[in-house]
Structure formats: C-alpha cells, structure tokens
Motif scaffolding. Sequence first.
Motif, PDB file in Angstrom:
ATOM      1  N   ALA A  53       0.821  -1.216   0.000  1.00 12.68           N
ATOM      2  CA  ALA A  53       0.000   0.000   0.000  1.00 12.68           C
ATOM      3  C   ALA A  53       0.852   1.262   0.000  1.00 12.68           C
ATOM      4  CB  ALA A  53      -0.945  -0.010   1.197  1.00 12.68           C
ATOM      5  N   ASP A  54       2.006   1.230   0.673  1.00 14.27           N
ATOM      6  CA  ASP A  54       2.819   2.441   0.752  1.00 14.27           C
ATOM      7  C   ASP A  54       3.562   2.749  -0.542  1.00 14.27           C
ATOM      8  OD1 ASP A  54       4.688   0.403   0.948  1.00 14.27           O
ATOM      9  OD2 ASP A  54       5.652   1.179   2.755  1.00 14.27           O
ATOM     10  N   ARG A  55       3.504   1.854  -1.531  1.00 10.32           N
ATOM     11  CA  ARG A  55       4.114   2.134  -2.832  1.00 10.32           C
ATOM     12  C   ARG A  55       3.125   2.762  -3.808  1.00 10.32           C
ATOM     13  NH1 ARG A  55       7.004  -2.365  -5.724  1.00 10.32           N
ATOM     14  NH2 ARG A  55       7.522  -0.595  -7.052  1.00 10.32           N
ATOM     15  N   VAL A  56       1.866   2.829  -3.428  1.00  8.45           N
ATOM     16  CA  VAL A  56       0.871   3.488  -4.280  1.00  8.45           C
ATOM     17  C   VAL A  56       1.124   4.983  -4.243  1.00  8.45           C
ATOM     18  CG1 VAL A  56      -1.597   3.990  -4.539  1.00  8.45           C
ATOM     19  CG2 VAL A  56      -0.827   1.650  -4.029  1.00  8.45           C
ATOM     20  N   THR A  57       1.326   5.581  -5.409  1.00  7.13           N
ATOM     21  CA  THR A  57       1.674   7.004  -5.478  1.00  7.13           C
ATOM     22  C   THR A  57       0.455   7.912  -5.563  1.00  7.13           C
ATOM     23  OG1 THR A  57       1.894   6.887  -7.896  1.00  7.13           O
ATOM     24  CG2 THR A  57       3.899   6.529  -6.576  1.00  7.13           C
ATOM     25  N   ASP A  58      -0.648   7.384  -6.122  1.00 13.35           N
ATOM     26  CA  ASP A  58      -1.821   8.215  -6.371  1.00 13.35           C
ATOM     27  C   ASP A  58      -3.095   7.399  -6.160  1.00 13.35           C
ATOM     28  OD1 ASP A  58      -0.678  10.780  -8.025  1.00 13.35           O
ATOM     29  OD2 ASP A  58       0.414   8.948  -8.568  1.00 13.35           O
ATOM     30  N   VAL A  59      -4.120   8.063  -5.651  1.00 15.85           N
ATOM     31  CA  VAL A  59      -5.457   7.501  -5.562  1.00 15.85           C
ATOM     32  C   VAL A  59      -6.396   8.471  -6.273  1.00 15.85           C
ATOM     33  CG1 VAL A  59      -7.387   6.894  -4.053  1.00 15.85           C
ATOM     34  CG2 VAL A  59      -5.045   6.244  -3.420  1.00 15.85           C
ATOM     35  N   VAL A  60      -7.208   7.952  -7.185  1.00 11.52           N
ATOM     36  CA  VAL A  60      -8.210   8.768  -7.874  1.00 11.52           C
ATOM     37  C   VAL A  60      -9.580   8.380  -7.341  1.00 11.52           C
ATOM     38  CG1 VAL A  60      -9.326   9.279 -10.086  1.00 11.52           C
ATOM     39  CG2 VAL A  60      -6.828   9.071  -9.960  1.00 11.52           C
ATOM     40  N   LEU A  61     -10.320   9.384  -6.859  1.00 12.44           N
ATOM     41  CA  LEU A  61     -11.684   9.199  -6.386  1.00 12.44           C
ATOM     42  C   LEU A  61     -12.625   9.758  -7.444  1.00 12.44           C
ATOM     43  CD1 LEU A  61     -11.271  10.345  -2.671  1.00 12.44           C
ATOM     44  CD2 LEU A  61     -11.126   8.012  -3.601  1.00 12.44           C
ATOM     45  N   SER A  62     -13.411   8.886  -8.049  1.00  8.64           N
ATOM     46  CA  SER A  62     -14.311   9.345  -9.101  1.00  8.64           C
ATOM     47  C   SER A  62     -15.388  10.273  -8.556  1.00  8.64           C
ATOM     48  CB  SER A  62     -14.958   8.146  -9.805  1.00  8.64           C
ATOM     49  OG  SER A  62     -15.779   7.413  -8.905  1.00  8.64           O
ATOM     50  N   HIS A  63     -15.768  10.091  -7.303  1.00  9.24           N
ATOM     51  CA  HIS A  63     -16.732  10.949  -6.623  1.00  9.24           C
ATOM     52  C   HIS A  63     -16.694  10.597  -5.143  1.00  9.24           C
ATOM     53  CE1 HIS A  63     -18.938   7.288  -7.518  1.00  9.24           C
ATOM     54  NE2 HIS A  63     -19.914   7.629  -6.708  1.00  9.24           N
ATOM     55  N   HIS A  64     -17.463  11.312  -4.339  1.00 11.64           N
ATOM     56  CA  HIS A  64     -17.313  11.198  -2.891  1.00 11.64           C
ATOM     57  C   HIS A  64     -18.381  10.372  -2.196  1.00 11.64           C
ATOM     58  CE1 HIS A  64     -13.772  13.620  -2.042  1.00 11.64           C
ATOM     59  NE2 HIS A  64     -14.120  14.362  -3.096  1.00 11.64           N
ATOM     60  N   HIS A  65     -18.984   9.414  -2.867  1.00  8.85           N
ATOM     61  CA  HIS A  65     -19.908   8.510  -2.188  1.00  8.85           C
ATOM     62  C   HIS A  65     -19.107   7.449  -1.435  1.00  8.85           C
ATOM     63  CE1 HIS A  65     -23.398   9.536  -5.178  1.00  8.85           C
ATOM     64  NE2 HIS A  65     -23.121  10.517  -4.345  1.00  8.85           N
ATOM     65  N   PRO A  66     -19.529   7.085  -0.217  1.00  5.79           N
ATOM     66  CA  PRO A  66     -18.741   6.156   0.601  1.00  5.79           C
ATOM     67  C   PRO A  66     -18.446   4.821  -0.072  1.00  5.79           C
ATOM     68  CG  PRO A  66     -20.427   7.201   1.946  1.00  5.79           C
ATOM     69  CD  PRO A  66     -20.689   7.610   0.522  1.00  5.79           C
ATOM     70  N   ASP A  67     -19.355   4.323  -0.913  1.00 11.64           N
ATOM     71  CA  ASP A  67     -19.101   3.028  -1.541  1.00 11.64           C
ATOM     72  C   ASP A  67     -17.931   3.072  -2.511  1.00 11.64           C
ATOM     73  OD1 ASP A  67     -20.950   4.636  -3.030  1.00 11.64           O
ATOM     74  OD2 ASP A  67     -21.476   2.921  -4.273  1.00 11.64           O
ATOM     75  N   ASN A  68     -17.473   4.267  -2.880  1.00 16.34           N
ATOM     76  CA  ASN A  68     -16.313   4.400  -3.756  1.00 16.34           C
ATOM     77  C   ASN A  68     -15.081   4.961  -3.057  1.00 16.34           C
ATOM     78  OD1 ASN A  68     -18.910   4.840  -5.564  1.00 16.34           O
ATOM     79  ND2 ASN A  68     -17.320   3.937  -6.842  1.00 16.34           N
ATOM     80  N   THR A  69     -15.199   5.308  -1.772  1.00  7.44           N
ATOM     81  CA  THR A  69     -14.082   5.974  -1.083  1.00  7.44           C
ATOM     82  C   THR A  69     -13.670   5.335   0.236  1.00  7.44           C
ATOM     83  OG1 THR A  69     -15.543   7.484   0.144  1.00  7.44           O
ATOM     84  CG2 THR A  69     -14.791   8.214  -2.036  1.00  7.44           C
ATOM     85  N   LEU A  70     -14.410   4.366   0.740  1.00  5.59           N
ATOM     86  CA  LEU A  70     -14.290   3.912   2.125  1.00  5.59           C
ATOM     87  C   LEU A  70     -12.875   3.500   2.529  1.00  5.59           C
ATOM     88  CD1 LEU A  70     -16.130   3.531   4.602  1.00  5.59           C
ATOM     89  CD2 LEU A  70     -16.373   1.150   3.913  1.00  5.59           C
ATOM     90  N   ASN A  71     -12.084   2.945   1.604  1.00  2.76           N
ATOM     91  CA  ASN A  71     -10.751   2.434   1.950  1.00  2.76           C
ATOM     92  C   ASN A  71      -9.602   3.324   1.479  1.00  2.76           C
ATOM     93  OD1 ASN A  71     -10.941  -0.195   3.442  1.00  2.76           O
ATOM     94  ND2 ASN A  71     -12.361  -0.600   1.758  1.00  2.76           N
ATOM     95  N   VAL A  72      -9.870   4.580   1.223  1.00  2.00           N
ATOM     96  CA  VAL A  72      -8.800   5.477   0.771  1.00  2.00           C
ATOM     97  C   VAL A  72      -7.681   5.579   1.809  1.00  2.00           C
ATOM     98  CG1 VAL A  72      -9.885   7.594   1.626  1.00  2.00           C
ATOM     99  CG2 VAL A  72      -8.328   7.711  -0.333  1.00  2.00           C
ATOM    100  N   GLY A  73      -8.003   5.416   3.089  1.00  6.59           N
ATOM    101  CA  GLY A  73      -6.997   5.525   4.148  1.00  6.59           C
ATOM    102  C   GLY A  73      -5.943   4.431   4.131  1.00  6.59           C
ATOM    103  N   LEU A  74      -6.136   3.390   3.342  1.00  7.16           N
ATOM    104  CA  LEU A  74      -5.110   2.354   3.213  1.00  7.16           C
ATOM    105  C   LEU A  74      -3.845   2.884   2.558  1.00  7.16           C
ATOM    106  CD1 LEU A  74      -7.274  -0.658   1.912  1.00  7.16           C
ATOM    107  CD2 LEU A  74      -6.328  -0.364   4.217  1.00  7.16           C
ATOM    108  N   PHE A  75      -3.949   4.006   1.860  1.00  4.83           N
ATOM    109  CA  PHE A  75      -2.847   4.484   1.014  1.00  4.83           C
ATOM    110  C   PHE A  75      -2.319   5.816   1.536  1.00  4.83           C
ATOM    111  CE2 PHE A  75      -5.799   1.881  -1.457  1.00  4.83           C
ATOM    112  CZ  PHE A  75      -4.948   0.806  -1.733  1.00  4.83           C
ATOM    113  N   GLY A  76      -1.682   5.758   2.692  1.00  2.00           N
ATOM    114  CA  GLY A  76      -1.245   6.967   3.397  1.00  2.00           C
ATOM    115  C   GLY A  76      -0.128   7.742   2.739  1.00  2.00           C
ATOM    116  N   GLU A  77       0.600   7.115   1.822  1.00  2.00           N
ATOM    117  CA  GLU A  77       1.695   7.804   1.138  1.00  2.00           C
ATOM    118  C   GLU A  77       1.267   8.401  -0.199  1.00  2.00           C
ATOM    119  OE1 GLU A  77       4.705   8.200   2.617  1.00  2.00           O
ATOM    120  OE2 GLU A  77       3.709   7.230   4.314  1.00  2.00           O
TER     121      GLU A  77
END
Length: 200
Positions: free
Chosen positions: A69-93
């Motif tokens: 997870a810490d090697r992921v450089t970018d996260v793209v959120l298509s929109h802010h509904h929880p079913d598409n964003t809930l695990n964004v915190g896995l990628f702290g870097e």
Amino acid sequence: MTTDAVDAPSGRSASFTVLTTGYTLSTGPGVAATVSYVTDGGRHVVVDPGMVAHRDRILGPLAELGLTADRVTDVVLSHHHPDNTLNVGLFGEATVHDHKAEYRADQWLDRDADGHALTPSLRLIATPGHSPEDITLLAGTPDGVVAFVGDLWWRPNGPVEDPVSPDQAVLRASRERVLAVADVIVPGHGAPFRAADALL
C-alpha cells in the motif's frame, strides 16, 4: 480541435488491472466498488478504493503484483460517495485526486480536475451526472483508451436511468463525452466492457 481529441491522453503506455470487481444489491450480496490499479511512468494509481467485503480484496491483488500500500503514489476518487471511497486511508503515502484538488498528508492543492494530466498517458476529465463532482480517469494503453468512470455507469448494462442522478441530461452528456474517446469502460460496480456496448 474536437472535444474527443482534447480529452484523449497523448500517451499510450499505461496498463491496468482490476483488483476487485464490484457489485450492487441487484447483482451481489451487498455493495462493493470496482477497484482498479493503473500504472504508467513510475506512477502506481488506485482508482476508487471503496467498499469491499474485506480490505484484502484490494491489498491481496496488489501484493500479487508486487506492491504494498505504501508504494501506491496516487489515488483517484471518481466521486465522494462512501461506496467508492471507504478504503482510501489504506494508502497513506499517496496523493489523492478528486474533482477539485489534490491532497497529500496535510497539504491541500486546489486545481480543476478537468484536463489534469498525471502523466502523458493518464488524464482526468470532469464527467458530472451521478453526482456533481464526478470525474473519469482516462488511461492511454497500447490497446486503446480505458475510462475509469466511477458510477457514470454502475455496471455494463447501465442503469440507463440513474436513480440517484440529480440531472439525467448532464449524465447523458458526460457519458457521450466518455464514449467519444474510450475503447473500454471500467464501471463503478461491475466488470470492464467495450465502449461500443455501452447503454446511454
């Protein structure tokens, strides 16, 4: 210059893997997001790390690709509904991208997503309709342009009429914008499908 020529990524060097194929109440036991991994030019991008049955449905397939997870450089959120964003915190870097800004650690950089390029082969465009904040990641691959559309389409067969859309005409216009450039569509809660098979 036409809109599709403007929208198309200039590069064709990206590749992608669907980490987990999502579903909705009508197609599965609950709701899960389709979570994808895209790579290009040293960027490791996760798209829509939302609801899944267990976080290993995201991290396990990444590990199979040799990534933590810490090697992921970018996260793209298509929109802010929880079913598409809930695990964004896995990628702290990672730098997180949405419709209006980039976020990393305690830094918030305002910018319009429409036309923003992460690399020559990875480009964001504004595609409102499911919500006012929707964006699509366009990835130029050797086989064509892949559009990660969030819930612009939930699954390969639509829905044609989005029951949560505030404006069906805006939704349709955004779908047409995507179809003008995409060869493959990755929807928010289903498997990838050919753009030629998309329902408007």
